[in-house]
Design a protein around this motif. Structure first.
Motif, PDB file in Angstrom:
ATOM      1  N   GLN A  21     -40.534  41.093  21.066  1.00 49.73           N
ATOM      2  CA  GLN A  21     -39.954  40.207  19.571  1.00 49.73           C
ATOM      3  C   GLN A  21     -38.496  39.684  20.046  1.00 49.73           C
ATOM      4  O   GLN A  21     -37.860  40.074  18.979  1.00 49.73           O
ATOM      5  N   CYS A  22     -38.339  39.170  21.071  1.00 51.32           N
ATOM      6  CA  CYS A  22     -37.182  38.453  21.108  1.00 51.32           C
ATOM      7  C   CYS A  22     -37.302  36.653  21.273  1.00 51.32           C
ATOM      8  O   CYS A  22     -38.453  36.413  21.315  1.00 51.32           O
ATOM      9  N   ASP A  23     -36.387  35.976  20.872  1.00 53.46           N
ATOM     10  CA  ASP A  23     -36.124  34.673  21.071  1.00 53.46           C
ATOM     11  C   ASP A  23     -36.438  34.073  22.454  1.00 53.46           C
ATOM     12  O   ASP A  23     -36.989  32.852  22.327  1.00 53.46           O
ATOM     13  N   PHE A  24     -36.243  34.614  23.557  1.00 49.48           N
ATOM     14  CA  PHE A  24     -36.393  34.034  24.911  1.00 49.48           C
ATOM     15  C   PHE A  24     -36.654  35.087  26.058  1.00 49.48           C
ATOM     16  O   PHE A  24     -35.764  36.239  25.927  1.00 49.48           O
ATOM     17  N   VAL A  25     -37.349  34.661  26.848  1.00 48.09           N
ATOM     18  CA  VAL A  25     -37.606  35.558  28.051  1.00 48.09           C
ATOM     19  C   VAL A  25     -37.993  34.492  29.216  1.00 48.09           C
ATOM     20  O   VAL A  25     -38.401  33.400  29.248  1.00 48.09           O
ATOM     21  N   SER A  45     -40.302  31.389  28.315  1.00 42.99           N
ATOM     22  CA  SER A  45     -40.916  31.221  26.875  1.00 42.99           C
ATOM     23  C   SER A  45     -39.816  31.362  25.895  1.00 42.99           C
ATOM     24  O   SER A  45     -38.927  32.191  25.704  1.00 42.99           O
ATOM     25  N   GLY A  46     -40.038  30.378  24.959  1.00 47.40           N
ATOM     26  CA  GLY A  46     -39.090  30.513  23.732  1.00 47.40           C
ATOM     27  C   GLY A  46     -37.609  29.651  24.003  1.00 47.40           C
ATOM     28  O   GLY A  46     -36.820  29.618  23.203  1.00 47.40           O
ATOM     29  N   ASN A  47     -37.621  28.570  25.035  1.00 47.44           N
ATOM     30  CA  ASN A  47     -36.485  27.933  25.548  1.00 47.44           C
ATOM     31  C   ASN A  47     -36.506  26.927  24.501  1.00 47.44           C
ATOM     32  O   ASN A  47     -37.329  26.362  23.926  1.00 47.44           O
ATOM     33  N   LEU A  48     -35.171  26.586  24.421  1.00 47.64           N
ATOM     34  CA  LEU A  48     -34.699  25.455  23.441  1.00 47.64           C
ATOM     35  C   LEU A  48     -34.911  24.104  24.233  1.00 47.64           C
ATOM     36  O   LEU A  48     -34.972  23.204  23.474  1.00 47.64           O
ATOM     37  N   SER A  49     -34.914  24.131  25.430  1.00 44.34           N
ATOM     38  CA  SER A  49     -34.857  22.666  26.168  1.00 44.34           C
ATOM     39  C   SER A  49     -35.464  23.136  27.653  1.00 44.34           C
ATOM     40  O   SER A  49     -35.626  24.230  28.097  1.00 44.34           O
ATOM     41  N   GLN A  50     -35.421  22.200  28.489  1.00 51.53           N
ATOM     42  CA  GLN A  50     -35.943  22.336  29.748  1.00 51.53           C
ATOM     43  C   GLN A  50     -34.645  22.491  30.845  1.00 51.53           C
ATOM     44  O   GLN A  50     -34.670  22.422  31.932  1.00 51.53           O
ATOM     45  N   ARG A  51     -33.602  22.450  30.393  1.00 49.23           N
ATOM     46  CA  ARG A  51     -32.193  22.660  30.937  1.00 49.23           C
ATOM     47  C   ARG A  51     -32.358  23.903  31.969  1.00 49.23           C
ATOM     48  O   ARG A  51     -31.533  23.986  33.094  1.00 49.23           O
ATOM     49  N   LYS A 114     -36.219  40.246  44.370  1.00 46.96           N
ATOM     50  CA  LYS A 114     -36.909  38.976  44.520  1.00 46.96           C
ATOM     51  C   LYS A 114     -37.112  38.265  43.302  1.00 46.96           C
ATOM     52  O   LYS A 114     -37.484  37.047  43.443  1.00 46.96           O
ATOM     53  N   GLY A 115     -36.665  38.868  42.204  1.00 43.83           N
ATOM     54  CA  GLY A 115     -36.705  38.110  40.879  1.00 43.83           C
ATOM     55  C   GLY A 115     -35.808  38.756  39.977  1.00 43.83           C
ATOM     56  O   GLY A 115     -35.315  39.976  40.056  1.00 43.83           O
ATOM     57  N   ILE A 116     -35.656  37.993  38.947  1.00 42.76           N
ATOM     58  CA  ILE A 116     -34.840  38.653  37.805  1.00 42.76           C
ATOM     59  C   ILE A 116     -35.466  37.999  36.450  1.00 42.76           C
ATOM     60  O   ILE A 116     -35.939  36.997  36.260  1.00 42.76           O
ATOM     61  N   LEU A 117     -35.607  39.193  35.695  1.00 42.45           N
ATOM     62  CA  LEU A 117     -36.218  39.170  34.363  1.00 42.45           C
ATOM     63  C   LEU A 117     -35.195  39.095  33.229  1.00 42.45           C
ATOM     64  O   LEU A 117     -34.665  40.176  33.247  1.00 42.45           O
ATOM     65  N   LEU A 118     -35.057  38.096  32.439  1.00 44.65           N
ATOM     66  CA  LEU A 118     -34.323  38.044  31.621  1.00 44.65           C
ATOM     67  C   LEU A 118     -34.701  38.002  29.995  1.00 44.65           C
ATOM     68  O   LEU A 118     -35.772  37.197  29.933  1.00 44.65           O
ATOM     69  N   ALA A 119     -34.584  38.946  29.012  1.00 42.08           N
ATOM     70  CA  ALA A 119     -34.812  38.613  27.713  1.00 42.08           C
ATOM     71  C   ALA A 119     -33.590  38.678  26.915  1.00 42.08           C
ATOM     72  O   ALA A 119     -32.858  39.246  27.089  1.00 42.08           O
ATOM     73  N   GLY A 120     -33.728  37.690  25.853  1.00 45.51           N
ATOM     74  CA  GLY A 120     -32.636  37.311  25.101  1.00 45.51           C
ATOM     75  C   GLY A 120     -32.971  37.109  23.595  1.00 45.51           C
ATOM     76  O   GLY A 120     -33.896  36.804  23.419  1.00 45.51           O
ATOM     77  N   CYS A 121     -31.959  37.321  22.749  1.00 47.42           N
ATOM     78  CA  CYS A 121     -32.119  36.878  21.353  1.00 47.42           C
ATOM     79  C   CYS A 121     -30.748  35.982  21.174  1.00 47.42           C
ATOM     80  O   CYS A 121     -29.757  35.939  21.575  1.00 47.42           O
ATOM     81  N   ARG A 122     -31.111  34.999  19.884  1.00 46.58           N
ATOM     82  CA  ARG A 122     -29.955  34.155  19.428  1.00 46.58           C
ATOM     83  C   ARG A 122     -28.995  34.959  18.489  1.00 46.58           C
ATOM     84  O   ARG A 122     -28.635  33.980  17.755  1.00 46.58           O
ATOM     85  N   LYS A 123     -29.147  36.225  18.306  1.00 50.05           N
ATOM     86  CA  LYS A 123     -28.319  36.878  17.354  1.00 50.05           C
ATOM     87  C   LYS A 123     -27.849  38.094  17.944  1.00 50.05           C
ATOM     88  O   LYS A 123     -28.390  38.824  18.777  1.00 50.05           O
TER      89      LYS A 123
END
Length: 154
Positions: A21-25, A45-51, A114-123
């Motif tokens: 239940q986060c904004d971006f992974v 997933s949940g990205n604002l753009s393709q940057r 071999k990889g990094i998993l990031l989960a984030g929120c915009r608050k």
């Protein structure tokens, strides 16, 4: 039974975002030695753009580069305490996706990151310690060939 199919990383990233239940992974993968171990955000997933796709990091640079270099997770319930506004250019994924709180964990294979998993929120303070633990617990069943902790000789 069919043989083990290739993992659909995009689907896995989307499922983790829903479970957390986060904004971006996002999932960054480490390139081969011939490519100087460059780190690229490959799935999101949940990205604002393709940057995020244009971000290429080296070991020790940015969130993914630091996790790759240290092999340790980052837990930042308040991103501004982790990286100041002046320092934000060094953390392009945080700036591009406007993340206010996040966690990033290394994915190991053959005892190497071999990889990094990031989960984030915009608050702020959205990434709780409970969510951080949930993120770590989702690795084994989700990413199969990867595991979330470095193996020890015990």
């Amino acid at each position: 039974m069919a043989s083990q199919a290739a993992f659909d990383y995009q689907q896995q990233v989307e499922e983790i975002r829903q479970a957390m239940q986060c904004d971006f992974v996002a999932l960054a993968l480490v390139q081969s030695e011939e490519r100087h171990f460059q780190i690229r955000w490959e799935y999101a997933s949940g990205n604002l753009s393709q940057r995020f796709r244009r971000i290429i990091l080296q070991s020790g640079k940015g969130v993914a580069g630091i996790v790759f270099k240290t092999g340790k997770p980052i837990f930042a319930p308040e991103a501004e305490k982790y990286c100041t506004k002046e320092d934000l250019y060094s953390y392009p994924i945080i700036a591009a996706e406007q993340l206010e709180s996040f966690a990033a964990i290394p994915l190991f294979k053959y005892n190497r990151v071999k990889g990094i998993l990031l989960a984030g929120c915009r608050k702020n303070n959205c990434m709780s310690f409970e969510k951080f633990e949930l993120l770590q617990s989702l690795i084994a069943p989700t990413f199969g060939p990867y595991y979330s902790e470095e193996l020890t000789g015990n």
